[in-house]
Design an enzyme around this catalytic site. Structure first.
Site, PDB file in Angstrom:
ATOM      1  N   ASP A 105       0.803  -1.229   0.000  1.00 33.14           N
ATOM      2  CA  ASP A 105       0.000   0.000   0.000  1.00 33.14           C
ATOM      3  C   ASP A 105       0.835   1.277   0.000  1.00 33.14           C
ATOM      4  O   ASP A 105       0.379   2.323   0.444  1.00 33.14           O
ATOM      5  CB  ASP A 105      -0.908  -0.005   1.240  1.00 33.14           C
ATOM      6  CG  ASP A 105      -0.121  -0.184   2.535  1.00 33.14           C
ATOM      7  OD1 ASP A 105       1.113   0.005   2.526  1.00 33.14           O
ATOM      8  OD2 ASP A 105      -0.740  -0.516   3.562  1.00 33.14           O
ATOM      9  N   GLU A 127      -1.962  -8.436  -1.824  1.00 28.05           N
ATOM     10  CA  GLU A 127      -2.365  -7.882  -0.527  1.00 28.05           C
ATOM     11  C   GLU A 127      -3.484  -6.868  -0.755  1.00 28.05           C
ATOM     12  O   GLU A 127      -3.504  -5.780  -0.180  1.00 28.05           O
ATOM     13  CB  GLU A 127      -1.178  -7.224   0.191  1.00 28.05           C
ATOM     14  CG  GLU A 127      -1.329  -7.156   1.700  1.00 28.05           C
ATOM     15  CD  GLU A 127      -0.199  -6.376   2.351  1.00 28.05           C
ATOM     16  OE1 GLU A 127       0.744  -7.011   2.813  1.00 28.05           O
ATOM     17  OE2 GLU A 127      -0.272  -5.128   2.391  1.00 28.05           O
ATOM     18  N   GLU A 139      -1.741   5.399   3.297  1.00 28.84           N
ATOM     19  CA  GLU A 139      -1.804   4.010   2.802  1.00 28.84           C
ATOM     20  C   GLU A 139      -3.235   3.588   2.468  1.00 28.84           C
ATOM     21  O   GLU A 139      -3.448   2.779   1.574  1.00 28.84           O
ATOM     22  CB  GLU A 139      -1.223   3.033   3.832  1.00 28.84           C
ATOM     23  CG  GLU A 139       0.263   3.173   4.083  1.00 28.84           C
ATOM     24  CD  GLU A 139       0.592   4.271   5.096  1.00 28.84           C
ATOM     25  OE1 GLU A 139      -0.327   4.953   5.591  1.00 28.84           O
ATOM     26  OE2 GLU A 139       1.796   4.448   5.389  1.00 28.84           O
ATOM     27  N   HIS A 214       6.659   4.651  13.131  1.00 30.66           N
ATOM     28  CA  HIS A 214       6.960   5.547  12.017  1.00 30.66           C
ATOM     29  C   HIS A 214       5.736   6.178  11.368  1.00 30.66           C
ATOM     30  O   HIS A 214       5.871   7.024  10.488  1.00 30.66           O
ATOM     31  CB  HIS A 214       7.764   4.817  10.935  1.00 30.66           C
ATOM     32  CG  HIS A 214       6.939   3.865  10.132  1.00 30.66           C
ATOM     33  ND1 HIS A 214       6.607   2.626  10.585  1.00 30.66           N
ATOM     34  CD2 HIS A 214       6.352   3.991   8.918  1.00 30.66           C
ATOM     35  CE1 HIS A 214       5.861   2.013   9.685  1.00 30.66           C
ATOM     36  NE2 HIS A 214       5.677   2.823   8.661  1.00 30.66           N
ATOM     37  N   ARG A 221       3.140  14.302  14.989  1.00 32.09           N
ATOM     38  CA  ARG A 221       2.443  15.206  15.934  1.00 32.09           C
ATOM     39  C   ARG A 221       3.152  15.171  17.276  1.00 32.09           C
ATOM     40  O   ARG A 221       3.266  14.110  17.898  1.00 32.09           O
ATOM     41  CB  ARG A 221       0.998  14.728  16.144  1.00 32.09           C
ATOM     42  CG  ARG A 221       0.135  15.047  14.976  1.00 32.09           C
ATOM     43  CD  ARG A 221      -1.338  14.825  15.299  1.00 32.09           C
ATOM     44  NE  ARG A 221      -2.030  14.427  14.091  1.00 32.09           N
ATOM     45  CZ  ARG A 221      -2.918  13.450  14.028  1.00 32.09           C
ATOM     46  NH1 ARG A 221      -3.233  12.771  15.098  1.00 32.09           N
ATOM     47  NH2 ARG A 221      -3.482  13.157  12.878  1.00 32.09           N
ATOM     48  N   HIS A 246      13.237   4.391  12.621  1.00 31.02           N
ATOM     49  CA  HIS A 246      12.955   4.732  11.229  1.00 31.02           C
ATOM     50  C   HIS A 246      13.435   6.166  10.965  1.00 31.02           C
ATOM     51  O   HIS A 246      13.318   7.029  11.838  1.00 31.02           O
ATOM     52  CB  HIS A 246      11.444   4.622  11.040  1.00 31.02           C
ATOM     53  CG  HIS A 246      10.976   4.748   9.634  1.00 31.02           C
ATOM     54  ND1 HIS A 246      10.895   5.958   8.995  1.00 31.02           N
ATOM     55  CD2 HIS A 246      10.557   3.823   8.742  1.00 31.02           C
ATOM     56  CE1 HIS A 246      10.447   5.764   7.763  1.00 31.02           C
ATOM     57  NE2 HIS A 246      10.233   4.472   7.589  1.00 31.02           N
TER      58      HIS A 246
HETATM   59  C1  UD1 Z   1       6.681   4.552   3.708  1.00 33.46           C
HETATM   60  C2  UD1 Z   1       5.275   4.083   3.369  1.00 33.46           C
HETATM   61  C3  UD1 Z   1       4.687   3.331   4.557  1.00 33.46           C
HETATM   62  C4  UD1 Z   1       5.613   2.222   5.005  1.00 33.46           C
HETATM   63  C5  UD1 Z   1       6.990   2.821   5.304  1.00 33.46           C
HETATM   64  C6  UD1 Z   1       7.967   1.780   5.750  1.00 33.46           C
HETATM   65  C7  UD1 Z   1       3.950   5.502   1.848  1.00 33.46           C
HETATM   66  C8  UD1 Z   1       2.866   6.496   1.786  1.00 33.46           C
HETATM   67  N1  UD1 Z   1       4.378   5.195   3.078  1.00 33.46           N
HETATM   68  O1  UD1 Z   1       6.566   5.512   4.736  1.00 33.46           O
HETATM   69  O2  UD1 Z   1       3.451   2.769   4.178  1.00 33.46           O
HETATM   70  O3  UD1 Z   1       5.093   1.610   6.161  1.00 33.46           O
HETATM   71  O4  UD1 Z   1       7.458   3.455   4.115  1.00 33.46           O
HETATM   72  O5  UD1 Z   1       9.197   2.334   5.987  1.00 33.46           O
HETATM   73  O6  UD1 Z   1       4.394   5.010   0.829  1.00 33.46           O
HETATM   74  N2  UD1 Z   1      14.080   8.227   4.307  1.00 33.46           N
HETATM   75  C9  UD1 Z   1      15.434   7.972   4.406  1.00 33.46           C
HETATM   76  N3  UD1 Z   1      15.930   6.913   3.717  1.00 33.46           N
HETATM   77  C10 UD1 Z   1      15.169   6.110   2.937  1.00 33.46           C
HETATM   78  C11 UD1 Z   1      13.794   6.387   2.834  1.00 33.46           C
HETATM   79  C12 UD1 Z   1      13.260   7.436   3.533  1.00 33.46           C
HETATM   80  O7  UD1 Z   1      16.144   8.648   5.101  1.00 33.46           O
HETATM   81  O8  UD1 Z   1      15.709   5.162   2.336  1.00 33.46           O
HETATM   82  C13 UD1 Z   1      13.515   9.360   5.076  1.00 33.46           C
HETATM   83  C14 UD1 Z   1      13.271  10.568   4.235  1.00 33.46           C
HETATM   84  O9  UD1 Z   1      13.777  11.644   4.924  1.00 33.46           O
HETATM   85  C15 UD1 Z   1      11.766  10.668   4.130  1.00 33.46           C
HETATM   86  C16 UD1 Z   1      11.265   9.887   5.337  1.00 33.46           C
HETATM   87  O10 UD1 Z   1      12.291   8.951   5.640  1.00 33.46           O
HETATM   88  O11 UD1 Z   1      11.331  11.976   4.134  1.00 33.46           O
HETATM   89  C17 UD1 Z   1       9.990   9.180   5.060  1.00 33.46           C
HETATM   90  O12 UD1 Z   1      10.108   8.308   3.918  1.00 33.46           O
HETATM   91  P1  UD1 Z   1       8.844   8.018   2.943  1.00 33.46           P
HETATM   92  O13 UD1 Z   1       9.178   6.973   1.964  1.00 33.46           O
HETATM   93  O14 UD1 Z   1       8.319   9.303   2.462  1.00 33.46           O
HETATM   94  O15 UD1 Z   1       7.724   7.484   3.889  1.00 33.46           O
HETATM   95  P2  UD1 Z   1       7.804   6.475   5.090  1.00 33.46           P
HETATM   96  O16 UD1 Z   1       7.425   7.216   6.306  1.00 33.46           O
HETATM   97  O17 UD1 Z   1       9.069   5.686   5.087  1.00 33.46           O
END
Ligand code: UD1
Length: 375
Positions: A105, A127, A139, A214, A221, A246
């Site tokens: 998702d 899924e 999601e 995460h 918040r 995370h």
């Molecule tokens: C995403 C998924 C979520 C999943 C999660 C698992 C969506 C909407 N959300 O959320 O469903 O449960 O992944 O991890 O697709 N970042 C890094 N390195 C990386 C990837 C991300 O540092 O390799 C940081 C970035 O600063 C980014 C933040 O993590 O802004 C969030 O990453 P993002 O992929 O936007 O969403 P998740 O919160 O990881």
């Protein structure tokens, strides 16, 4: 439904973008490569790009390198989804596959399905049908949209089938096949027994809690995040809490100035995100898991480890009705009360919802083979 493919192998784009996708595509790729008639092409969107969030999982799950990496990286919901769509559309126009297979998702799931559907390429969603009924979760939007435009909807449980039928999806598109994530869990469990992560972290079997956090609703918040930390402060008085952080959560700890408070908690072990094998080992040997992840609710059910889900709802109710999962929301009083209750109880034992048996990918590829290769 897709027309049959004759006299050549069917090209399948298997799409993965973010951490929870990798354990789902691993068994699918293995199965597609094993069967005659399919030519899987592995597409990594680059939504997750760090070693810890991506490459470590390819290594642990022995997934071969992707054929294509779209390299989109992080961004707001629209920016990330839009970038994936643009990059993926170019690729598909260049060489359209016979089927696009997406899992879970995340933003990559909906972005690639939208591109495929608009270019009249059949979509298989693995899924499908999970619903939290909470449209504030990105999601949930991704799930509803992906299911609405998919041609094959592969489900993990019967409530997912009911959700899809209620939304008007034709029953002949819905296939209850079990859980590919559990395929991966069962495959690495033996290997995970050889992980030395407990020793590395100085933990005793059944003597610690494992936490992950995460979800935007919990970590973005400040008041909610502070409340959860208050709960953790109290739980770590009973037993050590291991917390692989995370990147999103780490960023928020900094933004809200919570780092010092976290560092000051002696029983809280804050570590970098772990690979799959080490993480499975920790889950398997924990006394208790606290999480807001989706997949961990399912994995702890099969491993027989009590799980507190720090959310008000779950798209995986089967883990509550037939598993080890309890919903607490982010309220510190509820979290601590449930954690203390669990510590007084025996371990619940393993639970296997129907078809969570390690053979879901096999069923999926069999169905595709019957429908695509013999028409
Ligand atoms: C995403 C998924 C979520 C999943 C999660 C698992 C969506 C909407 N959300 O959320 O469903 O449960 O992944 O991890 O697709 N970042 C890094 N390195 C990386 C990837 C991300 O540092 O390799 C940081 C970035 O600063 C980014 C933040 O993590 O802004 C969030 O990453 P993002 O992929 O936007 O969403 P998740 O919160 O990881």
């Amino acid at each position: 439904m897709s027309p049959g493919v004759r006299n050549r192998s069917a090209e399948i784009h298997l799409v993965a973008g973010a951490r929870p996708n990798f354990m789902k595509i691993a068994p699918l790729l293995t199965e597609l490569e094993k069967r005659p008639g399919f030519r899987p092409v592995l597409i990594h969107t680059g939504q997750h790009y760090d070693k810890a969030m991506s490459r470590a999982f390819f290594e642990d799950l022995e997934i071969r390198p992707p054929d294509v990496n779209l390299g989109v990286g992080s961004g707001s919901q629209a920016r990330q989804t839009g970038r994936i769509m643009q990059a993926y559309e170019e690729l598909v126009i260049d060489g359209p596959p016979d089927l696009v297979m997406v899992v879970g998702d995340v933003n990559s799931t909906v972005a690639c399905s939208l591109v495929a559907a608009k270019l009249h390429i059949p979509v298989a969603h693995v899924e499908a049908g999970l619903r939290s009924f909470d449209r504030t979760m990105p999601e949930e939007i991704n799930r509803i949209l992906t299911d609405a435009i998919s041609d094959y909807l592969f489900t993990t449980c019967s409530d997912a089938d009911q959700n899809l039928l209620r939304e008007g999806i034709a029953p002949e598109k819905v296939f209850f096949v079990g859980n590919v994530m559990i395929d991966s869990l069962m495959r690495v469990r033996e290997k995970a027994r050889r992980s030395d992560v407990l020793e590395r972290l100085g933990l005793e079997e059944r003597g610690f809690a494992l936490m992950t956090l995460h979800r935007p609703s919990n970590v973005d918040r400040e008041a909610t995040l502070r409340g959860i930390l208050e709960a953790v402060e109290r739980v770590q008085n009973h037993l050590p809490v291991v917390f692989p952080v995370h990147p999103r959560s780490r960023k928020m700890f900094g933004r809200f100035g919570l780092e010092e408070r976290i560092d000051g908690l002696e029983g809280l072990k804050v570590i970098d995100p772990l690979g799959y094998i080490d993480f499975v080992r920790l889950m398997d040997r924990a006394r208790l898991v606290l999480t807001d992840s989706g997949g961990i609710q399912e994995e702890t059910t099969v491993l027989g480890i009590p799980c507190l889900t720090l959310r008000e709802n779950t798209e995986r109710p089967v883990t509550v009705h037939q598993g080890t999962n309890r919903l607490t929301g982010p309220d510190p009083e509820r979290i601590v009360a449930e954690a203390e209750k669990i510590l007084r109880e025996e371990l619940p034992g393993t639970h296997r919802p129907p078809l969570w048996d390690g053979a879901a990918a096999d069923r999926i590829v069999t169905i595709l083979s019957e429908r695509m290769l013999s028409a």
